[in-house]
Design an enzyme around this catalytic site. Structure first.
Site, PDB file in Angstrom:
ATOM      1  N   CYS A 102     -21.967  -2.774   3.493  1.00 25.96           N
ATOM      2  CA  CYS A 102     -23.006  -3.551   4.180  1.00 25.96           C
ATOM      3  C   CYS A 102     -23.430  -4.783   3.387  1.00 25.96           C
ATOM      4  CB  CYS A 102     -24.223  -2.681   4.486  1.00 25.96           C
ATOM      5  SG  CYS A 102     -25.006  -1.963   3.035  1.00 25.96           S
ATOM      6  N   HIS A 141      -7.165 -40.372   8.805  1.00 23.33           N
ATOM      7  CA  HIS A 141      -7.401 -39.369   7.752  1.00 23.33           C
ATOM      8  C   HIS A 141      -8.705 -38.627   7.983  1.00 23.33           C
ATOM      9  CE1 HIS A 141      -9.276 -38.332   3.819  1.00 23.33           C
ATOM     10  NE2 HIS A 141      -8.114 -37.733   3.655  1.00 23.33           N
TER      11      HIS A 141
END
Length: 953
Positions: free
Chosen positions: A913, A535
């Site tokens: 931006c 896992h």
């Protein structure tokens, strides 16, 4: 059945065989036993229009069949069907039904259809899970009857019955959502056992195997269905092994296991006050309910939140006849990937355990052996497994994650799914599969996730040879990369430390799905048990998280919050480094180095660049940042923040403070003259780094108080007195004038340049002097000047006038004229609303999405943390709007402003931006509204490049 097809069946023999997978045809003569049950389903598929069209049959001289199909496989209407059967070469589903059958169920159906040995079973649909949740978490009307009907099919196929001691039919009950969520939902194995059935099973298959299966079932059913902690069962097991003086579960005798079963049954009474339910049908109903319930478990919800998995109906439930890997040394179980998920190497990568069940490998309960051991001890099964891997990879055209069991030398395929992989693995697999003609470049672009690139941009150890003397243990290199942090022993602590800005190394004996939040928060993971497919390993690889598993040298004591390696003790808070590529565990903080682009990554990114329309620029403030951006594929600088240059040295910040404290324009000009050469030098470096690419420079934006010293008022005054030569009274007066109630909406941006034109003049002069100087040195300079925080066209007009005046003077002085652009940031909602007016003045728009989000929502970025997590938890917001663009609000302002601006100025260049420029879903939105470019931090440039390409493909 086949006789009813008689004439047409004979006529279509060649068509039938041509539809078999190539590898199956190759094996036909050598393995008729496995193909006999496959032929009928292959025949049906060959007659299905999706597989072989009628024109194709006619062109071969054959007559298309008509009613002949009915005896073989009646048409299935899936509108209300909730249970789908599979196995023995036939299925009622296929791999395209993932949303209905979940990934596991769809792939079990597909493997059955292509003739692989899949134990018969049935899949309860995800729609049934949705109905279960809506029905107050109880089975909806009629569903149990459908399950019983599907179970009848399985019983007939296996010639066995659930609960029948003479012909026992143990079942597995597994979850499976449309999107893989490893370990997050529940599984029950060996269901259907009770005292009577296990006695019958013992008579057929041996007492040790039967009681080993029974005790496993009691443990898993108790934990998953009844909510009894696994540790209570584990205590009984460890106690018995200690009493017997043995170390391995496999050393327990049949009598030991029979005794252990009674102890396990007592755990039910002690923990829940009720006995273990012995009715197999009741066990099945409770297990189905438990799997449906696990869809809404905290760990599953957290995993979906971390991975931004939304829009799913629920989990499917797969009920399948059991095959057993724990029937002795001719049996075993394993997990493999058809290619190395860490590196992408084309080689089987997996693990195998003799005399074990699948959960032993997946859950990391026992540390398994390399897959190669199977070739030695079970050569025939291994050969068939390799062939199956080739079939599956060729069929799915992807790297596959496969679970299998060998029962008394016979191979059974239990699961296949697209394999989780690291960034490095994803890129190499994509490039290799294109080179192998399995996929095209557009498919390759879709195969690599933006998170994969994020992993590749993570640092590695600067000098691995330097820490060799500090290596204290070596485990399995479960997930590559480097991690440095302080040791913690619980998922909760890892999450807390992460929230505090601390780097944590989560140390566990083995991880469980409940640890998912801490695993995500930790810088790295170290486990004492578990293999390369446990896992911890699978989840860590999916996130690009450094992980070392199965480190047998360490002993973890959670109560004392220490782990030991021999006589050495490592305590909570001690610094530790992990090398997930080599499996090394290293004491102390080791130095990290930035990553470098591999050849595979460069090839892959070239495909992405060919596909995308949107340009990708970078936000960079220094020559080094600019060089990094260019190396990462930026097509220019979309935001150069001039104020960041002022903090580069004491001399610079002192000059800035003199400028701020100046009382007269003359004093201010003296200070600005000191700053000009610093700015010019930085601009020269940036222009040089971006030779031939545009550089957008934003004029000074932040409030002036941000440049003053930090600390108490007296300290600030004393420091400014030294820096400026002013008296304390003069400084107190100036500070009072600079004080603002809300500085982010106050004296900043273009308001500074309008109030102090000499400030704009100095910055613009530095820009153009640097541009001309670099041009004279053969550098191609493309300067763009951006005016911040504009809310009216008059503001922009004022600053453009100043800029053009300075430019003309510099060009006259230096004898060179350059082309340049002047534009503005759109970060005030009013600017977006009147974009057609501003567009008449500007050469370009750049949306400052950070401030635009702040002003549109009315959220202060500095204070939003006080309530944002509450909003996200309660579903008031789906995402942090400062990370993911708000498409309905902020996004509509961007769309409207773009349309209005271009209506007024068809040549207007438009981009963004803010940091949203590197967030994939935001990039997709920006492409959709027609922006020309996005600009983001240098390290997110490759992510934006890929995101922009994935929009197109």
């Amino acid at each position: 059945m086949m006789s009813s097809l008689s004439v047409e069946g004979m006529l279509l023999k060649s068509a039938r065989e041509s539809c078999l997978p190539a590898r199956v045809n190759q094996r036909r003569n050598g393995d008729l036993r496995r193909l006999n049950h496959h032929r009928q389903s292959s025949f049906v598929r060959c007659l299905t229009p999706a597989r072989v069209s009628r024109p194709e049959l006619r062109s071969s001289g054959l007559t298309p069949p008509r009613a002949v199909l009915n005896p073989v496989s009646p048409p299935v209407t899936t509108a209300k069907k909730r249970v789908f059967t599979f196995g023995k070469g036939r299925s009622e589903g296929n791999r395209d039904m993932k949303s209905l059958l979940g990934g596991k169920g769809a792939n079990l159906a597909e493997m059955s259809s292509i003739g692989l040995s899949v134990p018969p079973g049935l899949t309860i649909s995800t729609e049934a899970c949705e109905e279960y949740q809506q029905n107050g978490k109880s089975l909806p009307p009629g569903l149990w009857d459908e399950i019983s009907e599907g179970l009848d099919y399985v019983q007939k196929e296996m010639s066995a019955s659930l609960g029948d001691p003479s012909k026992p039919l143990p079942l597995s009950v597994r979850s499976g959502a449309a999107i893989s969520m490893p370990g997050m939902m529940d599984t029950v194995l060996n269901l259907g056992l009770n005292d009577e059935v296990v006695a019958g099973l013992a008579g057929k298959s041996g007492a040790r195997f039967a009681y080993d299966s029974y005790r496993r079932f009691l443990d898993m059913f108790g934990n998953v269905v009844m909510g009894i902690p696994h540790s209570l069962f584990d205590e009984k097991l460890e106690q018995m092994k200690a009493e017997k003086g043995i170390h391995l579960d496999t050393d327990l005798t049949a009598a030991d296991l029979k005794d252990l079963v009674e102890k396990y049954k007592n755990v039910y009474v002690e923990a829940k006050g009720e006995k273990f339910p012995t009715d197999p049908k009741k066990q099945l109903e409770l297990a189905v309910n438990a799997v449906f319930d696990s869809w809404d478990s905290p760990r599953a919800n957290k995993y979906r939140s971390i991975n931004q998995i939304t829009g799913l109906k629920g989990t499917a439930v797969n009920i399948q006849s059991m095959v057993f890997g724990n029937m002795g040394n001719t049996s075993g179980t394993g997990v493999l990937f058809t290619r190395n998920p860490s590196t992408g190497e084309k080689k089987l990568y997996g693990e195998f355990l003799i005399n074990a069940q699948g959960e032993d490998v997946v859950a990391g309960i026992r540390t398994p052996e390399d897959l190669g051991t199977m070739e030695t001890c079970m050569p025939d099964a291994y050969k068939e497994l390799v062939e199956n891997c080739e079939i599956l990879e060729g069929h799915y055209k992807d790297m596959m994650d496969i679970e299998f069991t060998v029962q008394e030398n016979r191979l059974w395929m239990l699961q296949c799914r697209t394999g989780k992989r690291t960034g490095k693995g994803a890129v190499r697999i994509a490039v290799d599969m294109v080179n192998e003609w399995l996929i095209d470049t557009r498919t390759a672009i879709k195969r690599v996730e933006t998170q994969h690139l994020d992993q590749l941009l993570h640092p590695q150890f600067e000098d691995p040879s330097a820490y060799k003397s500090h290596v204290v243990a070596t485990g399995l290199p479960a997930s590559p990369g480097a991690a440095v942090g302080q040791v913690c022993f619980s998922a909760e602590d890892a999450e807390t430390w992460h929230a505090q800005g601390k780097s944590a190394i989560l140390v566990r004996t083995e991880t469980s799905p409940e640890d998912v939040g801490g695993m995500h928060a930790a810088a790295g993971i170290l486990t004492a048990r578990g293999g390369m497919t446990s896992h911890a390993a699978v989840v860590a690889r999916g996130w690009g998280k450094c992980c070392v598993s199965g480190c047998a040298d360490i002993r973890v004591n959670d109560d004392m919050k220490i782990f030991t390696i021999g006589d050495r003790v490592i305590k909570e808070g001690d610094w530790l480094s992990l090398n997930g590529t080599t499996g090394e565990v290293i004491l102390g903080k080791q130095l990290l180095a930035p990553p470098a682009m591999s050849n595979d990554l460069e090839i892959f990114m070239s495909w992405a660049d060919q596909a995308r329309r949107l340009k990708v620029m970078a936000n960079a403030d220094t020559p080094n940042d600019a060089l990094t951006a260019r190396n990462n594929g930026a097509q220019g600088i979309g935001l150069c923040r001039t104020e960041h240059m002022f903090f580069a040295s004491d001399e610079r910040i002192k000059a800035v403070r003199k400028m701020i404290m100046a009382v007269t324009p003359e004093q201010r000009k003296v200070a600005l003259d000191l700053l000009l050469p610093y700015q010019r030098s930085d601009f020269e470096g940036i222009f040089r780094a971006m030779d031939g690419l545009p550089v957008t420079i934003r004029l000074l934006d932040p409030p002036l108080h941000e440049f003053l010293p930090e600390g108490d008022l007296e300290h600030i005054v004393n420091e400014l007195a030294v820096d400026t030569g002013m008296s304390a009274d003069e400084i107190y007066s100036k500070i009072e004038n600079l004080s603002e109630v809300n500085p982010m909406l106050g004296f900043r941006g273009c308001r500074l340049g309008i109030s102090y034109p000499e400030l704009t003049e100095m910055q613009v002069r530095a820009i153009f002097q640097a541009a001309v100087s670099m041009t004279n040195q053969g550098v191609t300079v493309i300067p763009e000047i951006m005016v911040p925080l504009v809310g009216t066209p008059q503001e922009l007009r004022h600053q453009i006038s100043v800029i053009r005046g300075v430019a003309a003077n510099v060009f006259a002085e230096m004898g060179v004229t350059l082309e340049y652009k002047v534009g503005t940031m759109i970060e005030i909602p009013r600017a977006a609303l009147i974009a057609e007016e501003i567009g008449k003045e500007a050469d370009f728009f750049s949306f400052g999405t950070n401030d635009l989000t702040q002003m549109t929502f009315g959220y202060s970025r500095d204070d939003v943390g006080k309530f944002l997590q509450i909003y996200l938890a309660q579903g008031i917001l789906q995402h942090d709007p400062f990370e993911v663009i708000d498409q309905k609000g902020v996004g509509q302002l961007i769309k409207m402003a773009t349309e209005k601006g271009r209506a007024a100025n068809p040549n207007l260049k438009v981009g963004i931006c803010g940091e949203h420029g590197g967030e994939p879903s935001s990039v997709a939105f920006f492409d959709g509204v027609g922006l020309d470019y996005v600009s983001c931090s240098p390290f997110r440039v490759p992510i934006a490049r890929l995101a922009a390409a994935q929009v197109i493909v």
